[in-house]
Design a protein around this motif. Structure first.
Motif, PDB file in Angstrom:
ATOM      1  N   LEU A  50      36.157 -35.404  78.323  1.00  0.00           N
ATOM      2  CA  LEU A  50      35.916 -36.394  77.257  1.00  0.00           C
ATOM      3  C   LEU A  50      34.539 -36.911  76.641  1.00  0.00           C
ATOM      4  CD1 LEU A  50      37.739 -38.632  81.164  1.00  0.00           C
ATOM      5  CD2 LEU A  50      38.365 -38.510  78.380  1.00  0.00           C
ATOM      6  N   LYS A  51      33.421 -37.143  77.538  1.00  0.00           N
ATOM      7  CA  LYS A  51      32.656 -37.435  76.864  1.00  0.00           C
ATOM      8  C   LYS A  51      32.104 -36.485  75.100  1.00  0.00           C
ATOM      9  CE  LYS A  51      28.484 -35.634  78.176  1.00  0.00           C
ATOM     10  NZ  LYS A  51      27.386 -34.654  79.406  1.00  0.00           N
ATOM     11  N   THR A  52      33.403 -36.277  75.049  1.00  0.00           N
ATOM     12  CA  THR A  52      33.054 -35.600  73.418  1.00  0.00           C
ATOM     13  C   THR A  52      33.785 -35.950  73.005  1.00  0.00           C
ATOM     14  OG1 THR A  52      34.338 -33.335  73.974  1.00  0.00           O
ATOM     15  CG2 THR A  52      31.876 -33.404  74.197  1.00  0.00           C
ATOM     16  N   LEU A  53      35.220 -36.651  73.278  1.00  0.00           N
ATOM     17  CA  LEU A  53      36.299 -36.921  72.511  1.00  0.00           C
ATOM     18  C   LEU A  53      36.214 -38.831  72.317  1.00  0.00           C
ATOM     19  CD1 LEU A  53      39.055 -35.708  74.964  1.00  0.00           C
ATOM     20  CD2 LEU A  53      37.878 -34.919  73.009  1.00  0.00           C
ATOM     21  N   ALA A  54      36.711 -38.610  71.555  1.00  0.00           N
ATOM     22  CA  ALA A  54      36.548 -40.064  70.367  1.00  0.00           C
ATOM     23  C   ALA A  54      37.770 -39.987  69.682  1.00  0.00           C
ATOM     24  CB  ALA A  54      35.138 -40.093  69.796  1.00  0.00           C
ATOM     25  N   HIS A  55      38.451 -40.932  70.612  1.00  0.00           N
ATOM     26  CA  HIS A  55      39.452 -41.327  69.030  1.00  0.00           C
ATOM     27  C   HIS A  55      41.157 -42.353  70.258  1.00  0.00           C
ATOM     28  CE1 HIS A  55      43.848 -39.370  67.001  1.00  0.00           C
ATOM     29  NE2 HIS A  55      42.810 -39.676  66.446  1.00  0.00           N
ATOM     30  N   SER A  56      41.838 -42.070  68.980  1.00  0.00           N
ATOM     31  CA  SER A  56      42.406 -43.671  69.331  1.00  0.00           C
ATOM     32  C   SER A  56      43.265 -43.992  70.532  1.00  0.00           C
ATOM     33  CB  SER A  56      42.609 -45.322  68.477  1.00  0.00           C
ATOM     34  OG  SER A  56      43.277 -44.512  67.936  1.00  0.00           O
ATOM     35  N   ASN A  57      43.872 -42.368  70.555  1.00  0.00           N
ATOM     36  CA  ASN A  57      45.383 -41.759  71.194  1.00  0.00           C
ATOM     37  C   ASN A  57      44.872 -40.854  72.153  1.00  0.00           C
ATOM     38  OD1 ASN A  57      46.470 -42.029  67.829  1.00  0.00           O
ATOM     39  ND2 ASN A  57      46.944 -43.410  69.740  1.00  0.00           N
ATOM     40  N   VAL A  58      43.452 -40.776  72.552  1.00  0.00           N
ATOM     41  CA  VAL A  58      42.719 -40.306  73.655  1.00  0.00           C
ATOM     42  C   VAL A  58      42.227 -41.083  74.781  1.00  0.00           C
ATOM     43  CG1 VAL A  58      41.095 -38.578  74.445  1.00  0.00           C
ATOM     44  CG2 VAL A  58      42.659 -37.725  71.913  1.00  0.00           C
ATOM     45  N   ILE A  59      42.217 -40.607  76.236  1.00  0.00           N
ATOM     46  CA  ILE A  59      41.463 -41.908  77.112  1.00  0.00           C
ATOM     47  C   ILE A  59      39.975 -42.159  76.428  1.00  0.00           C
ATOM     48  CG2 ILE A  59      41.451 -40.711  78.926  1.00  0.00           C
ATOM     49  CD1 ILE A  59      42.732 -44.623  78.985  1.00  0.00           C
ATOM     50  N   ASN A  83      47.191 -33.587  67.798  1.00  0.00           N
ATOM     51  CA  ASN A  83      46.650 -33.158  66.909  1.00  0.00           C
ATOM     52  C   ASN A  83      44.823 -33.317  66.786  1.00  0.00           C
ATOM     53  OD1 ASN A  83      46.671 -32.125  63.637  1.00  0.00           O
ATOM     54  ND2 ASN A  83      45.852 -34.021  63.360  1.00  0.00           N
ATOM     55  N   TYR A  84      44.396 -34.565  66.938  1.00  0.00           N
ATOM     56  CA  TYR A  84      42.649 -34.654  66.921  1.00  0.00           C
ATOM     57  C   TYR A  84      42.078 -33.529  68.321  1.00  0.00           C
ATOM     58  CZ  TYR A  84      38.589 -36.086  69.253  1.00  0.00           C
ATOM     59  OH  TYR A  84      37.498 -36.617  69.642  1.00  0.00           O
ATOM     60  N   LEU A  85      43.007 -33.710  69.482  1.00  0.00           N
ATOM     61  CA  LEU A  85      42.798 -32.105  70.798  1.00  0.00           C
ATOM     62  C   LEU A  85      42.736 -30.945  69.827  1.00  0.00           C
ATOM     63  CD1 LEU A  85      44.639 -33.730  73.404  1.00  0.00           C
ATOM     64  CD2 LEU A  85      42.404 -33.828  73.134  1.00  0.00           C
ATOM     65  N   HIS A  86      43.825 -30.875  69.423  1.00  0.00           N
ATOM     66  CA  HIS A  86      44.239 -29.376  68.946  1.00  0.00           C
ATOM     67  C   HIS A  86      43.052 -29.091  67.331  1.00  0.00           C
ATOM     68  CE1 HIS A  86      48.858 -29.257  70.329  1.00  0.00           C
ATOM     69  NE2 HIS A  86      47.674 -29.248  71.495  1.00  0.00           N
ATOM     70  N   GLN A  87      42.970 -29.517  66.530  1.00  0.00           N
ATOM     71  CA  GLN A  87      41.789 -29.178  65.764  1.00  0.00           C
ATOM     72  C   GLN A  87      40.773 -29.616  66.278  1.00  0.00           C
ATOM     73  OE1 GLN A  87      42.746 -28.629  62.313  1.00  0.00           O
ATOM     74  NE2 GLN A  87      45.158 -29.469  63.488  1.00  0.00           N
ATOM     75  N   ASN A  88      40.629 -30.055  67.780  1.00  0.00           N
ATOM     76  CA  ASN A  88      38.858 -29.725  67.932  1.00  0.00           C
ATOM     77  C   ASN A  88      39.358 -28.972  69.063  1.00  0.00           C
ATOM     78  OD1 ASN A  88      37.547 -31.422  66.706  1.00  0.00           O
ATOM     79  ND2 ASN A  88      38.991 -33.027  67.257  1.00  0.00           N
ATOM     80  N   HIS A  89      40.207 -27.851  68.983  1.00  0.00           N
ATOM     81  CA  HIS A  89      39.980 -26.567  69.898  1.00  0.00           C
ATOM     82  C   HIS A  89      40.169 -26.992  71.430  1.00  0.00           C
ATOM     83  CE1 HIS A  89      38.852 -23.761  66.862  1.00  0.00           C
ATOM     84  NE2 HIS A  89      38.526 -24.636  66.432  1.00  0.00           N
ATOM     85  N   ILE A  90      41.548 -27.660  71.692  1.00  0.00           N
ATOM     86  CA  ILE A  90      41.160 -28.632  73.693  1.00  0.00           C
ATOM     87  C   ILE A  90      42.778 -28.123  73.413  1.00  0.00           C
ATOM     88  CG2 ILE A  90      40.238 -30.485  74.835  1.00  0.00           C
ATOM     89  CD1 ILE A  90      38.483 -31.345  72.734  1.00  0.00           C
TER      90      ILE A  90
END
Ligand SMILES: Nc1ncnc2c1ncn2[C@@H]1O[C@H](COP(=O)(O)OP(=O)(O)OP(=O)(O)O)[C@@H](O)[C@H]1O
Length: 594
Positions: free
Chosen positions: A77-86, A144-151
């Protein structure tokens, strides 16, 4: 991260951590949800009045330190920043006199008025087609954001999709998520191929893709896309569409809906570890058109793309966002055009209806997986050792026990006890159900009280016609064994507690007694099979290597006390494992980290 606020030696040092407050900075308003590792509360920040959600991280065993799964969630979560991710705003620490030694930690995230499960379950809320499109688009953007970031999220389900009253959808609950090492999805290329194995003990059963039900370990981001398909279907039906009562039943209703696997639609399926019992299923050509008859042609096409059995060809998030469904009328509305509704969380809805039992059972790593502790994977001797539960301690519940609602398990009253690994047949119960040493293992057909299927012949107990659409099928299509007392997800954990008080029974027990019992069971199993212990050691080494690699890559990795920390985490994970035999434990033990 820590900075000493004082430079004077005379003044005692008071450490301040950025991104970390005292819980006293918040007032807690009410409980919003509860899950594997925590309870979620609504609160507000006293200083600003900002409404937040506080997810309490439960320490199942204080001696063994901070849960590694929560650490994982935090790290991601610390590394994620997207409007559709908590967004993780900060951590709050609760220290009281009683909690002198071990503080309780809370993850602070923005308060979201709904989760999709609660929202769809609220009859006062009308979900229109433009709203559906708007939510689904946001879901694909987040994925898509998660998958493109290998998550890999690995727990895609409606209850983990949070929605605000300004129409924004955010993917939440990264407790099962992990770094994905394969190539990221490319336009027009489906899910692609993975480059390494992961545990198949992930994803809440009702949302679990067929390849995981068949125990594929080299899976891809396509597992999340299947879950998105289930969510999409749920948006039409307003209830989970594939409510399997055991892993095997889950596979059955999946294939009834989308068609049975064959070499064309799912190449290589027969070679998968869990394929054995599937071959006995009555062949089905699928029921999608009929089941989703209210859905227009574009919507149906998107559903079919998301429900492709071949994970390599299943649509990926980039292509899903571009699907004609989103370009055809009625067009998706803008989030801000969605009206506001009364707050609807899955827990509120359940409380309102007076429902106690669990939601779709979510894995806690090692809690699930075809042929696993909750496996219900008959006749598959390749999974021997995984299958005791099914063979001896399984139950689909009494006829009619299934409630065709949002509850995950068909849970006969009084049968709720189980540990989070689905090890209900542990302890005396399990031993009672085991055959005497040397006795032939009865086939699943025997344990299910029905005649064995002849080669190529239909199982007479199943009937030859297609069962009703899965979501409308409130009865288990397989005959039920009245002698069975426990659901696969509700294994016997017969400690005399009130079972109907349990929630999410496949989740870790938070009571030390159960915890200790489970460990005692582990020890017994370990003694029983030395060879399998070797498997565990191998898994152990692999797990440590993984973690070292992960930690090495993390620039914020904690350095001081690393080894101690790692050891504690290992011990905790080991303690948490607990499947019917040690080989299974070997696979399950670290599954949240694999
Ligand atoms: N930020 C939030 N705002 C509002 N509600 C929330 C928020 N975060 C979580 N919830 C509620 O709490 C529930 C459980 O949250 P979450 O999934 O993060 O916890 P968990 O312990 O991992 O649960 P699970 O066992 O379902 O995976 C959600 O379904 C939702 O209803």
């Amino acid at each position: 991260m820590a900075t000493a606020s004082s430079s004077s030696t005379a003044v005692p040092l008071r450490r301040k951590y950025s991104g970390c407050s005292d819980l006293k900075a918040y007032s807690i308003l009410r409980k919003l949800g509860e899950g594997t590792f925590g309870e979620v509360y609504q609160g507000h920040r006293k200083e600003t009045g900002e409404v937040v959600a506080l997810k309490k991280i439960l320490m199942h065993n204080e001696r063994e330190g901070f849960p590694i799964t929560a650490l994982r969630e935090l790290k991601l979560l610390k590394t994620l920043a997207h409007s559709n991710v908590i967004k993780l705003e900060e951590m709050a620490v609760e220290r009281t006199r009683e909690l002198k030694k071990h503080a309780i930690l809370y993850m602070v995230t923005p308060y979201m008025e709904h989760d999709l499960s609660g929202l769809l379950d609220n009859p006062n809320i009308r979900v229109t087609e433009p709203m559906r499109k708007c939510y689904m688009l946001q879901l694909f953007q987040g994925l898509n954001y998660l998958h493109q970031n290998h998550i890999l999220h690995r727990d895609m389900k409606a209850a983990n999709l949070l929605i605000s009253n300004i129409g924004i959808l955010k993917i939440a609950d990264f407790g099962l998520a992990r770094h994905y090492e394969g190539p990221t999805p490319k336009r027009g290329k489906g899910g692609g191929e993975a480059t390494r194995d992961y545990t198949s003990l992930v994803v809440t059963r009702w949302y679990r893709p067929p390849e995981l039900l068949l125990q594929l370990r080299r899976y891809t981001t396509a597992i999340d896309m299947w879950g998105a398909g289930c969510v999409f279907g749920e948006m039409f039906k307003r209830k989970p569409i594939l409510q399997g009562q055991s892993d095997l039943h889950q596979a059955q209703i999946v294939f009834e809906l989308v068609g049975s696997p064959n070499e064309q639609n799912m190449p290589g399926w027969e070679r998968l570890h869990g394929a054995g019992p599937i071959k006995n299923f009555v062949s089905s050509s699928g029921n999608m058109n009929q089941y989703f008859r209210e859905v227009d042609s574009h919507g149906l096409d998107l559903l079919k793309e998301l429900f492709k059995l071949d994970w390599r060809k299943r649509i990926n998030a980039i292509d899903a966002m571009d699907h004609p469904y989103f370009k055809s009328h009625p067009l998706p509305c803008r989030p801000e055009d969605i009206p506001t509704f009364e707050d609807s969380h899955e827990l509120d809805r359940r409380n309102k209806k007076g429902e106690k039992p669990a939601l779709p059972p979510a894995p806690m790593g090692g809690t699930v997986g075809g042929g696993g502790a909750n496996g219900d994977w008959p006749g598959d001797h390749s999974t021997q050792g995984h299958g005791h539960q099914q063979q001896w301690g399984n139950d689909r519940g009494p006829p009619g026990a299934h409630r065709d609602n949002r509850q995950g398990s068909r849970v006969p009253a009084g049968a709720h006890g189980r540990d989070h690994h689905g090890n209900g047949s542990r302890g005396h119960d399990r031993d009672q159900r085991r055959p005497p040493p040397g006795a032939a293992r009865p086939s699943a057909w025997q344990t299910e009280n029905r005649p064995p299927p002849q080669n190529g012949a239909e199982d007479p107990s199943r009937g030859s016609t297609l069962p009703p659409p899965p979501g409308e099928n409130s009865r288990h299509p397989l005959p039920l064994n009245p002698h069975r007392k426990k659901d696969t997800y509700v294994p016997a954990y017969d400690d005399g507690r009130r079972r109907d008080d349990a929630r999410r029974e496949d989740r870790p027990s938070r009571t030390p007694d159960r915890y200790n019992d489970r460990r005692e069971g582990d020890r017994r199993d370990n003694r029983r099979d030395d060879n399998r212990r070797d498997d565990n050691r191998r898994d152990d080494r692999r797990y440590r290597d993984d973690r070292r690699r992960d930690e090495y890559r993390d620039p914020d990795r904690p350095r001081a006390g690393d080894d101690r920390y790692r050891d504690r985490g290992d011990r905790r994970d080991r303690a948490r494992s607990g499947s019917p035999d040690s080989r299974d434990r070997g696979n399950n033990r670290y599954s949240r980290d694999r």
